[in-house]
Design a protein around this motif. Sequence first.
Motif, PDB file in Angstrom:
ATOM      1  N   SER A  31       0.818  -1.225  -0.040  1.00 39.44           N
ATOM      2  CA  SER A  31      -0.006   0.102   0.007  1.00 39.44           C
ATOM      3  C   SER A  31       0.721   1.279   0.182  1.00 39.44           C
ATOM      4  O   SER A  31       0.484   2.354  -0.686  1.00 39.44           O
ATOM      5  N   ARG A  32       1.787   1.255   0.870  1.00 44.75           N
ATOM      6  CA  ARG A  32       2.703   2.416   0.667  1.00 44.75           C
ATOM      7  C   ARG A  32       3.291   2.594  -0.594  1.00 44.75           C
ATOM      8  O   ARG A  32       3.572   3.974  -1.179  1.00 44.75           O
ATOM      9  N   ILE A  33       3.676   1.546  -1.546  1.00 47.85           N
ATOM     10  CA  ILE A  33       4.349   1.691  -2.788  1.00 47.85           C
ATOM     11  C   ILE A  33       3.032   2.351  -3.677  1.00 47.85           C
ATOM     12  O   ILE A  33       3.470   3.338  -4.302  1.00 47.85           O
ATOM     13  N   VAL A  34       1.803   1.759  -3.727  1.00 47.05           N
ATOM     14  CA  VAL A  34       0.965   2.300  -4.484  1.00 47.05           C
ATOM     15  C   VAL A  34       0.565   3.745  -4.264  1.00 47.05           C
ATOM     16  O   VAL A  34       0.339   4.574  -5.276  1.00 47.05           O
ATOM     17  N   GLY A  59       3.468  15.799  -2.420  1.00 44.94           N
ATOM     18  CA  GLY A  59       4.733  15.701  -2.034  1.00 44.94           C
ATOM     19  C   GLY A  59       4.958  15.128  -0.537  1.00 44.94           C
ATOM     20  O   GLY A  59       5.455  14.120  -0.198  1.00 44.94           O
ATOM     21  N   PHE A  60       4.032  15.679   0.285  1.00 43.79           N
ATOM     22  CA  PHE A  60       4.096  15.216   1.750  1.00 43.79           C
ATOM     23  C   PHE A  60       3.640  13.847   1.600  1.00 43.79           C
ATOM     24  O   PHE A  60       3.922  13.114   2.508  1.00 43.79           O
ATOM     25  N   ILE A  61       2.424  13.557   1.076  1.00 41.91           N
ATOM     26  CA  ILE A  61       1.873  12.209   1.011  1.00 41.91           C
ATOM     27  C   ILE A  61       2.872  11.251   0.458  1.00 41.91           C
ATOM     28  O   ILE A  61       2.772  10.257   1.093  1.00 41.91           O
ATOM     29  N   ALA A  62       3.436  11.715  -0.410  1.00 41.48           N
ATOM     30  CA  ALA A  62       4.460  10.669  -0.940  1.00 41.48           C
ATOM     31  C   ALA A  62       5.692  10.119  -0.223  1.00 41.48           C
ATOM     32  O   ALA A  62       5.807   9.157   0.066  1.00 41.48           O
ATOM     33  N   ILE A  63       5.967  11.475   0.875  1.00 40.80           N
ATOM     34  CA  ILE A  63       7.087  11.260   1.924  1.00 40.80           C
ATOM     35  C   ILE A  63       6.428  10.292   3.026  1.00 40.80           C
ATOM     36  O   ILE A  63       7.027   9.361   3.513  1.00 40.80           O
ATOM     37  N   LEU A  64       4.987  10.546   3.302  1.00 41.03           N
ATOM     38  CA  LEU A  64       4.726  10.054   4.329  1.00 41.03           C
ATOM     39  C   LEU A  64       4.312   8.501   4.273  1.00 41.03           C
ATOM     40  O   LEU A  64       4.678   7.759   5.025  1.00 41.03           O
ATOM     41  N   TYR A  65       4.091   8.030   2.826  1.00 41.25           N
ATOM     42  CA  TYR A  65       3.646   6.757   2.697  1.00 41.25           C
ATOM     43  C   TYR A  65       5.055   5.935   1.879  1.00 41.25           C
ATOM     44  O   TYR A  65       5.021   4.878   1.666  1.00 41.25           O
ATOM     45  N   ASN A  66       6.119   6.658   1.668  1.00 39.56           N
ATOM     46  CA  ASN A  66       7.116   6.076   1.073  1.00 39.56           C
ATOM     47  C   ASN A  66       7.413   4.783   1.647  1.00 39.56           C
ATOM     48  O   ASN A  66       7.627   4.628   2.906  1.00 39.56           O
ATOM     49  N   PRO A  67       7.880   3.594   0.875  1.00 41.48           N
ATOM     50  CA  PRO A  67       8.307   2.446   1.283  1.00 41.48           C
ATOM     51  C   PRO A  67       9.783   2.292   1.544  1.00 41.48           C
ATOM     52  O   PRO A  67      10.242   1.219   2.438  1.00 41.48           O
ATOM     53  N   ILE A  69      11.996   4.639   3.417  1.00 41.19           N
ATOM     54  CA  ILE A  69      12.339   4.885   4.794  1.00 41.19           C
ATOM     55  C   ILE A  69      10.891   5.324   5.558  1.00 41.19           C
ATOM     56  O   ILE A  69      10.439   6.310   5.477  1.00 41.19           O
ATOM     57  N   PRO A  70      10.265   4.185   5.785  1.00 42.78           N
ATOM     58  CA  PRO A  70       8.910   4.313   6.330  1.00 42.78           C
ATOM     59  C   PRO A  70       8.833   5.069   7.727  1.00 42.78           C
ATOM     60  O   PRO A  70       9.574   5.160   8.560  1.00 42.78           O
TER      61      PRO A  70
END
Length: 97
Positions: A31-34, A59-67, A69-70
């Motif tokens: 889910s983080r990747i998607v 951009g913040f959402i992409a960082i928050l969900y990034n796989p 560095i979770p």
Amino acid sequence: MNIDKNIFWIAPLIIMGIGLLPMPYGYYNLSRIVVSVCAIYFAVNLFKKEDIVFVWIFGFIAILYNPIIPIHLNEKEIWIIVNIVTGLIFFSKKSSI
């Protein structure tokens, strides 16, 4: 709206909705990747349209969900709220991509 672009707002909504159920840890990595990929897609398209506020939000959402560095919020209840807010943001900007 083109079906190819629809996947970028539908996929995160579906995957975050399923994530409300008890799932194995591997599912949350998927889910983080998607969500991150879709958020980056939105950010790039909104940048082209000069919607800078939402470029920063996605951009913040992409960082928050990034796989890679979770970010661990440690409580499922917090993630549920974050997922709902994130889903609403994706849904609200679906016509902008």
